[in-house]
Scaffold this active site. Structure first.
Site, PDB file in Angstrom:
ATOM      1  N   ASP A   1     -25.772  12.862 -46.004  1.00 62.39           N
ATOM      2  CA  ASP A   1     -24.713  12.670 -45.014  1.00 62.39           C
ATOM      3  C   ASP A   1     -23.511  13.547 -45.359  1.00 62.39           C
ATOM      4  O   ASP A   1     -22.950  13.419 -46.452  1.00 62.39           O
ATOM      5  CB  ASP A   1     -24.310  11.195 -44.997  1.00 62.39           C
ATOM      6  CG  ASP A   1     -23.441  10.832 -43.811  1.00 62.39           C
ATOM      7  OD1 ASP A   1     -22.881  11.748 -43.182  1.00 62.39           O
ATOM      8  OD2 ASP A   1     -23.320   9.629 -43.516  1.00 62.39           O
TER       9      ASP A   1
ATOM     10  N   HIS B   1     -26.619  10.998 -41.531  1.00 60.46           N
ATOM     11  CA  HIS B   1     -25.651  10.099 -40.907  1.00 60.46           C
ATOM     12  C   HIS B   1     -26.267   9.176 -39.860  1.00 60.46           C
ATOM     13  O   HIS B   1     -25.871   8.017 -39.731  1.00 60.46           O
ATOM     14  CB  HIS B   1     -24.536  10.930 -40.260  1.00 60.46           C
ATOM     15  CG  HIS B   1     -23.263  10.182 -40.061  1.00 60.46           C
ATOM     16  ND1 HIS B   1     -22.501   9.700 -41.103  1.00 60.46           N
ATOM     17  CD2 HIS B   1     -22.610   9.814 -38.936  1.00 60.46           C
ATOM     18  CE1 HIS B   1     -21.433   9.082 -40.634  1.00 60.46           C
ATOM     19  NE2 HIS B   1     -21.481   9.135 -39.314  1.00 60.46           N
TER      20      HIS B   1
ATOM     21  N   SER C   1     -20.160   4.123 -39.219  1.00 56.88           N
ATOM     22  CA  SER C   1     -19.231   5.248 -39.130  1.00 56.88           C
ATOM     23  C   SER C   1     -17.828   4.812 -38.734  1.00 56.88           C
ATOM     24  O   SER C   1     -17.172   4.096 -39.477  1.00 56.88           O
ATOM     25  CB  SER C   1     -19.802   6.299 -38.176  1.00 56.88           C
ATOM     26  OG  SER C   1     -19.186   7.545 -38.386  1.00 56.88           O
TER      27      SER C   1
END
Length: 634
Positions: free
Chosen positions: A577, A610, A407
């Protein structure tokens, strides 16, 4: 977040060894939760408990000694009658009678009375303080959800679910009618504001948001909702971590005002002591000082669990995302967690902890309670943190680094590569759930939140620290959840997408640590990316300020087309995601279309959300093994 699952288990199956082990682990977890909850409650309301205990002890002592005095008076009356009888029958004097019947001073009886008084008084004071804390907490919950103050104390089991509910609350909240205040009026207007289907953006009237944000954010004392915190930080996951199966009712602040009780415990021992050595691995603690004065904590796992010599093992740097720390790489069991897998497969593993996290909350001259401490965004993390950590590891090992990130950590890598930085000591980059362009994210929650923050940019910058345990952030989330286009019944899914395959034990381990802080400037930078669809340095929205910092009226662009075409890249993203969404990911891939075919590996896992990349039960097979194969090739 409690995960309730109905399980059909036979009586015979319940006595199996694995089941017994699981019961033991669950029992131990319950003991820990009880201890943590009790300690949290005391820490947050120590004055109430101290006063309550003192009053209760004095009252108990007074009652005890009053009863003893009454009893002694009756005994004396009886003794007088006995004395008169003895005097008349045996002609004894008063002094002689007293020697026969008066035991004198008893230390043991006084100590017993005092000890009993203390124990009873402490118990009564604690119970009263606990009642006060729970009562205050429930009132604050009801205020945040738009309820009136209850006229009398309600037992937990008497509260019936009606209206708005949050999945992460064990006890659903009720909603009552209240007179509309300016705050509620603004929230109602915000809720009625429709989304524009064509653009996917939420258009918010500026005057409305200024009223709602300024009024609500100034009234922070009335809007605490501690029970919701663990699920709140679960949803603001640019960092991509999934927290929140075990709920602590009363998070407490550390000495710097960040984090929860879990943070202070973990920080006291360090990641090596609490999460690595406990698994049988060698671990070293390192500190790195950046050019702008921040002192970052790093952990090194030089060899695998079987031991051996570090030798010439290739170094791998693991970088976490926003609002989390290096613990995310250690949460899965040792045979599944990426940090341990790399160590067992011949790599020298280095775990980073970014500025603002509990392990990197130090500076050469600034303290966290100083707003200047939080005057940074991910621009500074690229320019200073990444550079300092890379150079430190290179100096220690003498080898180029492999970099693995999730991320926000991926955004840092792409930004640095676009400037051709660190190429001399950088071997490859493996990016999980890559965040780059954010203009097409499908999360309306983040879009509304970004708009609200930008409308009150000066307010947020003045705060400095973006702490999910503090009122302004909780207030902001409450307002966003009132928006018509946002459904907060399942916060994590509406923000980051639904995860398919999380290991609940790993999620629990990370939940104990709690959320990490970041800078509000950093969050505003993300808001700019979401609303403008660009990847630039932080925009001060003032030509003079931009010229002061960048020498030009507009902030410089991170041109991802400038990433060297022959630099090895491993990109892994998920179809579920909504942060590193497929649309923005496609934009990134289009930007990298000229990259050398043998230097770019793209792996798509349709079912992954995610945080599955960190806590997925099959992450080893789906992500980590292909990743290690890629690293070994380069």
């Amino acid at each position: 977040m409690q995960r309730l699952r109905s399980r059909g288990i036979s009586i015979l199956g319940s006595v199996t060894v694995p089941h017994i082990k699981k019961k033991v682990r669950n029992s131990w977890a319950a003991v820990q939760d009880t201890f943590f909850s009790t300690k949290d409650t005391f820490e947050r309301h120590r004055v109430v408990f101290a006063v309550g205990t003192s009053i209760a002890s004095v009252a108990t002592a007074w009652i005890g000694y009053s009863m003893r005095h009454l009893h002694q008076t009756k005994v004396d009356q009886r003794l007088e009658s006995i004395e008169k009888a003895l005097q008349s029958s045996y002609q004894l004097e008063h002094s002689e009678v007293k020697k026969l019947v008066d035991p004198g001073f008893s230390t043991a009886s006084l100590m017993a009375t005092a000890g009993t008084t203390l124990i009873i008084g402490y118990g009564m004071g604690w119970r009263g303080g606990r009642w006060y804390a729970n009562r205050k907490f429930r009132r604050e919950q009801m205020k945040l959800s738009g309820q009136i103050k209850p006229r009398r104390w309600q037992l937990p089991g008497q509260i019936k679910p009606r209206g708005l509910q949050f999945q992460f609350l064990k006890r659903p909240l009720t909603r009552s009618k209240v007179p509309e205040s300016p705050l509620k009026t603004s929230e109602k207007m915000l809720k009625d504001t429709p989304a524009t289907p064509s653009s996917g953006k939420i258009h918010l009237p500026c005057y409305m948001n200024k009223v709602s944000m300024s009024v609500s954010l100034c009234d922070t004392q009335q809007k605490k909702m501690a029970l919701a915190v663990n699920s709140i930080f679960l949803v603001i996951l640019f960092c991509g971590s999934a927290f929140g199966t075990r709920t602590h009712l009363f998070p407490v602040k550390s000495q710097h005002g960040t984090g929860t009780m879990g943070l202070s415990i973990l920080a006291h021992g360090g990641l090596c002591k609490t999460a690595v050595k406990t698994q049988g691995y060698t671990c070293e603690e390192h500190n790195v000082t950046t050019e702008d004065g921040y002192i970052l904590s790093m952990q090194r796992i030089p060899v695998g669990r079987s031991g051996g010599s570090a030798g010439d093992r290739p170094p791998v740097l693991l970088q976490h995302g926003l609002l989390s720390d290096g613990l995310v790489w250690l949460a899965l069991p040792p045979d599944q967690a990426l940090a341990f897998l790399l160590a067992d497969n011949g790599f020298d593993v280095w775990i980073a902890n970014g500025r603002g996290t509990i392990y990197s909350l130090r500076h050469k001259s600034l303290r966290p309670n100083n707003t200047a401490f939080w005057g940074w965004s991910w621009d500074e993390m690229v320019a200073y943190d990444l550079t300092a950590m890379f150079q430190y590891v290179y100096n220690k090992t003498g080898q180029k680094l492999h970099y693995v990130a999730h991320s926000q950590g991926t955004l840092m890598a792409l930004a640095a590569l676009s400037k051709n930085e660190l190429l001399g000591i950088w071997r490859s980059a493996s990016l999980l759930a890559p965040v780059s362009y954010m203009g097409q994210i499908t999360s309306q929650f983040l879009r509304v939140g970004a708009e609200c923050m930008l409308l009150q940019e000066s307010f947020w910058l003045h705060l400095g620290e973006f702490n999910l345990l503090k009122d302004p952030v909780i207030e902001l989330i409450g307002i966003v959840c009132q928006t018509k286009a946002v459904n907060c019944s399942d916060l994590f899914s509406v923000v980051a997408g639904k995860n398919c395959c999380e290991n609940s034990t790993a999620v629990e381990a990370v939940d104990i640590a709690g959320p990490q802080s970041s800078a509000t400037k950093n969050m505003i930078h993300y808001a700019q990316m979401i609303t403008r669809g660009t990847i630039t340095m932080f925009d001060y929205d003032n030509k003079d300020e931009n010229k002061k910092h960048y020498g030009q009226a507009v902030p410089p662009v991170y041109n991802l087309k400038s990433i060297p075409n022959d630099f090895p890249l491993f990109l892994c993203h998920g179809g579920a995601d909504t942060l590193a969404d497929v649309y923005d990911m496609q934009h990134l891939l289009d930007t990298l279309k000229d990259h050398a075919g043998d230097k770019l590996v793209v792996r798509f896992i349709e079912k992954y959300g995610h945080s599955d990349f960190l806590f997925g039960v099959d992450a080893k097979k789906e992500v980590y093994e292909p990743l290690m194969d890629f690293i070994k090739l380069h």
